[in-house]
Write a protein that holds these residues in place. Sequence first.
Motif, PDB file in Angstrom:
ATOM      1  N   GLY A 158       7.892 -37.640 104.369  1.00 50.08           N
ATOM      2  CA  GLY A 158       8.280 -39.043 104.413  1.00 50.08           C
ATOM      3  C   GLY A 158       7.097 -39.985 104.303  1.00 50.08           C
ATOM      4  N   ILE A 159       7.242 -41.154 104.915  1.00 51.08           N
ATOM      5  CA  ILE A 159       6.218 -42.194 104.846  1.00 51.08           C
ATOM      6  C   ILE A 159       5.214 -41.983 105.968  1.00 51.08           C
ATOM      7  N   VAL A 160       3.961 -41.804 105.603  1.00 55.00           N
ATOM      8  CA  VAL A 160       2.901 -41.577 106.583  1.00 55.00           C
ATOM      9  C   VAL A 160       2.818 -42.794 107.511  1.00 55.00           C
ATOM     10  N   GLY A 161       2.900 -42.545 108.818  1.00 54.73           N
ATOM     11  CA  GLY A 161       2.808 -43.610 109.807  1.00 54.73           C
ATOM     12  C   GLY A 161       4.129 -44.226 110.214  1.00 54.73           C
TER      13      GLY A 161
ATOM     14  N   MET B 243       3.204 -40.978  91.477  1.00 51.96           N
ATOM     15  CA  MET B 243       3.903 -39.999  92.316  1.00 51.96           C
ATOM     16  C   MET B 243       5.227 -39.577  91.701  1.00 51.96           C
ATOM     17  N   LEU B 244       5.637 -38.356  92.018  1.00 48.31           N
ATOM     18  CA  LEU B 244       6.928 -37.836  91.588  1.00 48.31           C
ATOM     19  C   LEU B 244       7.848 -37.697  92.796  1.00 48.31           C
ATOM     20  N   PHE B 245       9.111 -38.093  92.613  1.00 41.31           N
ATOM     21  CA  PHE B 245      10.139 -37.988  93.645  1.00 41.31           C
ATOM     22  C   PHE B 245      11.322 -37.240  93.075  1.00 41.31           C
TER      23      PHE B 245
ATOM     24  N   GLY C  44       0.743 -38.914  98.091  1.00 39.10           N
ATOM     25  CA  GLY C  44       0.215 -40.004  97.281  1.00 39.10           C
ATOM     26  C   GLY C  44       0.678 -41.341  97.807  1.00 39.10           C
ATOM     27  N   GLY C  45       0.292 -42.376  97.119  1.00 39.52           N
ATOM     28  CA  GLY C  45       0.654 -43.720  97.523  1.00 39.52           C
ATOM     29  C   GLY C  45       1.463 -44.421  96.455  1.00 39.52           C
ATOM     30  N   ILE C  46       2.306 -45.339  96.892  1.00 41.51           N
ATOM     31  CA  ILE C  46       3.021 -46.199  95.963  1.00 41.51           C
ATOM     32  C   ILE C  46       2.855 -47.639  96.419  1.00 41.51           C
TER      33      ILE C  46
END
Length: 149
Positions: free
Chosen positions: A34-37, A96-98, A135-137
């Motif tokens: 998921g989303i870091v943090g 990034m790939l989802f 990665g980041g978006i």
Amino acid sequence: MTEGKVLSLFVTMPDMMRAGHRMKCEDFDCDENGIVGSRDYDNGEVKPMVLVSKKSYDIIEDAELVFERGLLMEDIYVDVDLYHLNKGSVIEIGEMLFEVNGPCEDYRYLYAFAPELPALIKGKRGLFVTPLEYGGIAVGNDVKVVKEV
């Protein structure tokens, strides 16, 4: 090929900072957990992210209802309609790939906002997606469908 842009991003804050508060942000890092943090990051459960298309809010506004973006509990809000994608399809956002896990079909909490809202956006509430890598978006990133299943 289906293409668009990221319009906004949202993160749910962890317990130490107004538990459960959804915050709009310009960018975030994420991975298969998921989303870091975020509040739900790496909590031992698989927690896919929610991607919502502008199409959902267009439907709501066409019904003369007005709600802030984020009501649909989206993590990623994009300007392109991706609701035709099936499980296993792959979306590229920035670098990034989802992977698409399927449609988000939890509508129960929406009755509190407007009784007609769940029926209005049935099948268009969003998509569950999982990052395939770290990665980041960021807001403004390109959105492309790279594989349709």
